[in-house]
Design an enzyme around this catalytic site. Sequence first.
Site, PDB file in Angstrom:
ATOM      1  CB  SER A  35     101.254  47.496 -10.825  1.00 46.98           C
ATOM      2  OG  SER A  35     102.268  47.713  -9.866  1.00 46.98           O
ATOM      3  CG  ASP A 233     108.407  52.502 -12.590  1.00 49.03           C
ATOM      4  OD1 ASP A 233     109.254  51.637 -12.290  1.00 49.03           O
ATOM      5  OD2 ASP A 233     107.262  52.219 -12.991  1.00 49.03           O
ATOM      6  CG  HIS A 236     105.808  49.006 -12.234  1.00 51.82           C
ATOM      7  ND1 HIS A 236     105.561  50.358 -12.376  1.00 51.82           N
ATOM      8  CD2 HIS A 236     104.805  48.499 -11.478  1.00 51.82           C
ATOM      9  CE1 HIS A 236     104.430  50.655 -11.745  1.00 51.82           C
ATOM     10  NE2 HIS A 236     103.954  49.549 -11.195  1.00 51.82           N
TER      11      HIS A 236
END
Length: 292
Positions: A35, A233, A236
């Site tokens: 990601s 979060d 990331h």
Amino acid sequence: MLPLFFHFLALLAHASSVRPQQLQPKNIFILAGQSNMAGRGGVVNGVWDGIVPPQCQPNHSILRLSANLTWVLAHEPLHADIDANKTNGVGPGMAFANAVLSKDPTFGVIGLVPCAIGGTSISEWGRGTSLYKSLLRRAQAALQDGGTIQALLWYQGEADTVTKEAADAYQAKLESFFSDVREDLKSPMLPIIQVALASGSGPFVDIVREAQLGIDLLDLRTVDAKGLPLEPDGLHITTQAQVQLGQMLADTFLQLLPSGRPILSPIHSSAPIRCSNFVGSIIKMYQHYPIR
């Protein structure tokens, strides 16, 4: 109104006759991993804020290979049609490409090949897996319009921090992946620039980072993302961190170049370019973004 229409037709004819050759991707980069390579900069609670920093703006000399294997003008989010089941935001790819062109304006047209998929473990990238086959297919398709694969940019490992077993097995699997990609692309010295983790999905980040930093292969360089700011979060990296990472990747790549010139690699093609989609891409990009 009529003069404006004829002016548009003239621009269209100019784009058709001049742009495709100018936009032939000469320098191809594979972007793979999970990601943080796909890009989650600016994504909070599954929503992207849509903010594109100046360093990530479109440039007529930067293309991307779309999901249907055609070259289009690149813009954020680069992985929107590749990591299609997730919300994508800003990644390092555009900042990387813009930084390379800024530091070396004579470098030539860049073609980015997005391949990253969020949440994937190193086992899912092993030879024979769907992700591995897709990477090879997209890399080979990128060469059909000419150009040379200059490097693999790799950012992955967060998913392998969840269990100690996965973290302990990471280095061997990553080394095999790099070696297999080089072998299957018939380029044993393909430059690879990997990113050492800034974060992880589990408690064994240090083990995976040690594995990444401990790999010793020729023409492999490691850019350390540790300390880059994270989104709320905690996993990331932020938009500005992605910009910084892209610039770090660019600096590292340019240091690999002999006398500042593109790498001559076996992974190249001199096939004539197919340009049926270029004019439409130029028009769409002109409507949505200022081309710099």
